[in-house]
Motif scaffolding. Sequence first.
Motif, PDB file in Angstrom:
ATOM      1  N   ALA A  78      -6.303  -3.915 -28.161  1.00 16.97           N
ATOM      2  CA  ALA A  78      -5.166  -4.103 -29.187  1.00 16.97           C
ATOM      3  C   ALA A  78      -5.144  -5.410 -29.979  1.00 16.97           C
ATOM      4  O   ALA A  78      -4.871  -5.165 -31.157  1.00 16.97           O
ATOM      5  CB  ALA A  78      -3.893  -4.196 -28.131  1.00 16.97           C
ATOM      6  N   ASP A  79      -5.803  -6.586 -29.703  1.00 18.71           N
ATOM      7  CA  ASP A  79      -5.599  -7.586 -30.374  1.00 18.71           C
ATOM      8  C   ASP A  79      -6.572  -7.474 -31.572  1.00 18.71           C
ATOM      9  O   ASP A  79      -6.454  -7.783 -32.610  1.00 18.71           O
ATOM     10  CB  ASP A  79      -5.974  -8.871 -29.530  1.00 18.71           C
ATOM     11  N   TYR A  80      -7.665  -6.929 -31.300  1.00 13.89           N
ATOM     12  CA  TYR A  80      -8.599  -6.776 -32.429  1.00 13.89           C
ATOM     13  C   TYR A  80      -8.420  -5.644 -33.331  1.00 13.89           C
ATOM     14  O   TYR A  80      -8.564  -5.457 -34.467  1.00 13.89           O
ATOM     15  CB  TYR A  80     -10.140  -6.564 -31.839  1.00 13.89           C
ATOM     16  N   THR A  81      -7.465  -4.501 -32.519  1.00 15.42           N
ATOM     17  CA  THR A  81      -7.122  -3.465 -33.580  1.00 15.42           C
ATOM     18  C   THR A  81      -6.224  -4.117 -34.659  1.00 15.42           C
ATOM     19  O   THR A  81      -6.170  -3.983 -35.834  1.00 15.42           O
ATOM     20  CB  THR A  81      -6.288  -2.451 -32.669  1.00 15.42           C
ATOM     21  N   SER A  82      -5.359  -5.068 -34.194  1.00 12.51           N
ATOM     22  CA  SER A  82      -4.350  -5.665 -35.131  1.00 12.51           C
ATOM     23  C   SER A  82      -5.198  -6.537 -36.085  1.00 12.51           C
ATOM     24  O   SER A  82      -4.828  -6.184 -37.358  1.00 12.51           O
ATOM     25  CB  SER A  82      -3.538  -6.552 -34.066  1.00 12.51           C
ATOM     26  N   LYS A  86      -5.165  -5.852 -40.373  1.00 15.54           N
ATOM     27  CA  LYS A  86      -4.588  -6.980 -41.414  1.00 15.54           C
ATOM     28  C   LYS A  86      -6.108  -7.228 -42.410  1.00 15.54           C
ATOM     29  O   LYS A  86      -5.684  -7.615 -43.450  1.00 15.54           O
ATOM     30  CB  LYS A  86      -4.384  -8.016 -40.655  1.00 15.54           C
ATOM     31  N   TYR A 113       2.821  -2.389 -30.579  1.00 13.18           N
ATOM     32  CA  TYR A 113       3.456  -3.222 -31.480  1.00 13.18           C
ATOM     33  C   TYR A 113       2.549  -3.284 -32.931  1.00 13.18           C
ATOM     34  O   TYR A 113       3.061  -3.441 -34.106  1.00 13.18           O
ATOM     35  CB  TYR A 113       3.735  -4.514 -31.076  1.00 13.18           C
ATOM     36  N   TYR A 114       1.360  -3.444 -32.846  1.00 13.47           N
ATOM     37  CA  TYR A 114       0.226  -3.544 -33.914  1.00 13.47           C
ATOM     38  C   TYR A 114       0.268  -2.072 -34.820  1.00 13.47           C
ATOM     39  O   TYR A 114      -0.367  -2.489 -35.958  1.00 13.47           O
ATOM     40  CB  TYR A 114      -1.049  -4.051 -33.390  1.00 13.47           C
ATOM     41  N   ASP A 115       0.661  -1.150 -34.099  1.00 14.64           N
ATOM     42  CA  ASP A 115       0.410  -0.061 -34.993  1.00 14.64           C
ATOM     43  C   ASP A 115       1.308   1.233 -34.480  1.00 14.64           C
ATOM     44  O   ASP A 115       0.933   2.032 -33.922  1.00 14.64           O
ATOM     45  CB  ASP A 115      -1.144   0.594 -34.853  1.00 14.64           C
ATOM     46  N   SER A 121      -4.554   3.812 -35.210  1.00 14.87           N
ATOM     47  CA  SER A 121      -5.185   3.823 -33.752  1.00 14.87           C
ATOM     48  C   SER A 121      -4.345   4.861 -32.934  1.00 14.87           C
ATOM     49  O   SER A 121      -3.158   5.114 -33.122  1.00 14.87           O
ATOM     50  CB  SER A 121      -5.238   2.690 -33.310  1.00 14.87           C
TER      51      SER A 121
END
Length: 167
Positions: A78-82, A86, A113-115, A121
């Motif tokens: 998730a953190d790298y998807t975010s 960006k 939350y990021y997508d 994703s």
Amino acid sequence: MIRRLPIFGILLFLTALVFGQGNLIIYGWSDYIPSEVIDAFSKEYGVSVIYDNYDSNETMFAKIKAGARGYDLAMPSADYTSIMIKEDMLIPIDKSLVPNLANIDPDVVEQMYYDPENTYSIPYMVGTTGIAVNTNFVEVYPRSWKIFELPQFQGTMTLLDDMREVF
């Protein structure tokens, strides 16, 4: 003790997948997709699947950021998807090609939350991290992260080499 890890997403980026033509090139964690599934997919859709492994999000990100091209799917956390969203490293998913989106647990999607609209994703896996204690050797121990502070266990424990696993 179990801690919920970030949701893993499958990301479509860099090239569009056209079923029945050429290759499907996946860049993912080792052992995330069993070879039997890849073989069955290849047979059913008439494509050759190439599965390229990476051992960390950092490795995957560096390779893509440095200009690696040709991957149809990747599986960052998730953190790298975010970060990749960006950095404009992803292309939007054509949801008409993913009818099973309707079957994804809404509670899982809510955590994205990021997508939140699944623009880039799709959740693939949810995992946990736990502490395992071999009670053949250790009878009394705290049932918390405090176990890692105890001097009597120094040099007898291991952790994954990943910042998301250690806090």
